[in-house]
Design an enzyme around this catalytic site. Structure first.
Site, short mmCIF file in Angstrom:
data_model
loop_
_atom_site.label_atom_id
_atom_site.label_comp_id
_atom_site.label_asym_id
_atom_site.label_seq_id
_atom_site.Cartn_x
_atom_site.Cartn_y
_atom_site.Cartn_z
N HIS A 72 0.81 -1.22 0.00
CA HIS A 72 0.00 0.00 0.00
C HIS A 72 0.85 1.27 0.00
CE1 HIS A 72 -3.98 -1.93 0.79
NE2 HIS A 72 -3.18 -2.91 1.18
N GLU A 202 -11.61 -3.73 -0.10
CA GLU A 202 -10.75 -4.91 -0.27
C GLU A 202 -11.61 -6.17 -0.24
OE1 GLU A 202 -9.27 -7.39 2.34
OE2 GLU A 202 -9.13 -6.14 4.11
N HIS A 414 -8.20 -5.72 -4.45
CA HIS A 414 -7.38 -6.45 -3.48
C HIS A 414 -7.96 -7.84 -3.20
CE1 HIS A 414 -4.92 -7.15 0.13
NE2 HIS A 414 -4.24 -6.05 -0.16
#
Length: 654
Positions: A72, A202, A414
């Site tokens: 990230h 995510e 993700h």
């Protein structure tokens, strides 16, 4: 209007999270990560898709980093110091403190140990961090006059945040990585009930429903205890920040209760620094740790100590936390090479492993051999234990968050493509929310419905019968309707420059515009014939039929002609009132000297002998009737027609 999302990383995969969102003329980069499974150009996001000329300062309004994990934040120093981005960068205080440790540790691994090309230097990392503007949980930052951002507690790791962004009336939430259940050292994600056009979430565990935390902890402790009791060594590959602290707390407490003497080591250096920051930012920890911090700091472990590397192959059992997680290189890979050939030893993988890493190969099924490269092969005879201590939320947590927020649209990042497809079907079928999961370097447009804030005056609201439809933290949603036959409340929308639009009542318009009021009246006469008896019974006294409205008037015996005519007029009005009362509710009719009144409707006796409405017989002689002059304004037009109809019925009945 639409929200444009350019996915530069974590599209249908886990790694190098980076999403560029265009909203209301502003462009925000959420996360700037690197992929741990690649060593070529796929390691970093393709920044050329943001700006072909490389002018990133004009192309982006700001960059926001959700937490310190390399997938990230790993590409941020490269983006700022090599690519030249100089705009604002936001992250939480713990992330700003811990990200340089992670970045420098990674730089040392790839340059000093692997001998790879240096992507960014130590000085690059330090200069990059100088550009960072720290923010706190629930702190609203005004990036410019149109864009505001706010951070929410995400759990996951120390300092992790979900990011809310608003431009005008368009709103989005970028979750980063989050955990919906608390653990031993961090709390669960917390967020307000927001009105959102889009949630970008995510989806690492898109189809997984994890067992209870306590069941997973028992299974982990049982596997570790069994190995050391048999004289084996336990390798726990983990990143120095996050799971390392969680599992150290768990093992330290278990060793204390079981009175075990087997040494627990963690690779020195980075973990020591990390624990120092965990103590410093204890306010971000779980409630239990905060409650006990005044008595004992949880991170002062009794049974966990730094490792002297000369003890790696010392005889006897031990437990070792080694970085990095996923066995993607570094010290954990060095130890794995030495311990993997022994059947006594155990490698336990506590979290998610990206495709391409040794950890992922071990999780995919117990192999007997693992190829490191074309020349190196490792015999794997050790036990492999996989257990999810991942700080990511599971499928239930994702559904719970989306259900709680009820956004207009959802985007998945993700995660693995097949699992994302399955989760999308659940979101669309169970929650009835449109959902997509774009691939890397793909741009998607999320449609939005523009809305305008409109106020309402108290007078307009009083005219409406309101019913609450819904409530948010900062607004009440109401439905307005009137009690008459109209389909809704009649109001006037007023829009003034630099002021919020508002709805006013019709009666407020003249005052609002600062104009002099002019009233248009309609008037006509209607004849009604009363019997002599009806009028005579009322000449002496006019008695109130509506107690609060009609006065008792005494007519003197020695009256002049004018007085008598006045009395006759009052008698006629009273007789008409009696007739009205038989047809309608007269409680709102006011009887004032000379006329009856209801709102803007007036009825009085007409004394104009030349009135054009006078009725005549066949010989042209005016009929002997009482003529009433009726006047009304347009606002009472409907009611006026009803009363005039009653008067016509009275005349026809006579």
């Amino acid at each position: 209007m639409a929200i444009e999302c350019l996915v530069l990383g974590a599209g249908q995969e886990v790694g190098k999270s980076c999403v560029v969102v265009s909203i209301g003329g502003k462009r925000i980069m959420f996360d700037c990560g690197m992929h741990m499974g690649y060593l070529d150009h796929r390691r970093f996001p393709d920044f050329s898709l943001i700006s072909e000329t490389g002018d990133f300062n004009s192309a982006l309004t700001c960059v926001v980093i959700t937490h310190f994990h390399l997938d990230h934040v790993g590409a941020l120093p490269y983006f700022t110091e090599v690519c030249g981005y100089r705009g604002p960068i936001y992250m939480t205080y713990p992330t700003k403190a811990l990200a340089p440790l992670m970045l420098e540790d990674y730089r040392k691994v790839i340059v000093d140990r692997r001998g790879e090309e240096e992507l960014f230097t130590y000085d690059h990392i330090m200069e990059c961090m100088k550009k960072v503007i720290p923010l706190d949980i629930k702190q609203t930052i005004q990036v410019d006059k149109d864009l505001e951002i706010r951070a929410y507690y995400a759990g996951h790791v120390l300092g992790a945040a979900m990011i809310y962004a608003k431009v005008g009336e368009s709103t989005i939430l970028y979750t980063g990585d989050y955990n919906m259940t608390p653990d031993r050292h961090l709390g669960a994600a917390q967020i307000d009930r927001l009105q959102l056009d889009l949630v970008i979430t995510e989806s690492t565990y898109a189809t997984t429903i994890r067992d209870s935390k306590y069941a997973r902890e028992r299974e982990f402790l049982k596997a570790v205890h069994k190995c050391v009791a048999g004289g084996g060594k336990v390798l726990i590959p983990t990143f120095a920040l996050g799971r390392a602290q969680e599992l150290c707390i768990l093992l330290d407490d278990y060793w204390e209760r079981m009175k075990l003497k087997v040494p627990i080591y963690f690779s020195a250096g980075l973990t020591i620094q990390a624990n120092m920051y965990y103590k410093m930012f204890i306010g971000w920890a779980s409630q239990k740790i905060k409650d006990t911090s005044s008595v004992r700091n949880t991170y002062d472990f009794k049974h966990v100590c730094p490792l002297d590397r000369s003890l790696v192959n010392a005889p006897g059992p031990c437990v070792l936390f080694a970085t990095p997680g996923m066995i993607s290189g570094g010290f954990s890979l060095e130890v794995f090479k030495q311990w993997a050939p022994s059947e006594l030893n155990l490698v336990t993988l506590p979290g998610y492993c990206v495709a391409g890493t040794i950890g992922h190969k071990l999780m995919s099924g117990k192999p007997t051999k693992v190829d490191l490269d074309k020349e190196t092969q490792i015999d794997v005879r050790c036990q492999i234990h996989q257990l999810s201590f991942s700080p990511h939320t599971d499928a239930k947590g994702i559904m719970d968050l989306i259900g709680f927020l009820s956004p207009k649209h959802v985007m998945l990042v993700h995660g693995e493509k097949p699992k994302m497809a399955s989760l999308r079907e659940r979101i669309q079928s169970e929650l009835r929310i449109p959902c997509c999961y774009p691939a890397n370097n793909e741009t998607v447009l999320i449609p939005t419905t523009p809305s305008v804030k409109v106020g309402a005056t108290k007078m307009f609201i009083r005219r409406c019968s309101t019913s609450t439809l819904g409530k948010t933290d900062d607004k009440l949603l109401i439905s307005c309707s009137t009690s008459n036959e109209a389909s809704g409340a009649r109001g006037i929308l007023v829009m003034e420059k630099t002021k919020t639009a508002k709805i006013i009542d019709e009666d407020e318009l003249v005052h609002t515009l600062g104009l002099e009021e002019h009233q248009v009246l309609y008037a006509l006469c209607r004849p009604v014939e009363f019997s002599t008896m009806e009028l005579a019974t009322n000449e002496a006294n006019i008695i109130s039929l509506c107690e609060s409205s009609l006065m008792v008037v005494d007519v003197p015996t020695s009256s002049t002609t004018e007085d008598v005519n006045s009395a006759e007029n009052r008698s006629s009005l009273h007789s008409l009132l009696v007739q009205f009362r038989a047809k309608i509710d007269c409680t709102n009719i006011q009887v004032v000297p000379g006329h009856l009144q209801l709102r803007s409707f007036h009825v009085s006796v007409c004394s104009n002998e030349d009135c054009k409405y006078r009725m005549k017989n066949k010989n042209g002689i005016p009929k002997s009737m009482v003529y009433f002059c009726c006047r009304w304004s347009p606002v009472d037009d409907k009611f006026a027609r009803e009363l005039l109809q009653i008067m016509e019925q009275l005349n026809s009945s006579c």
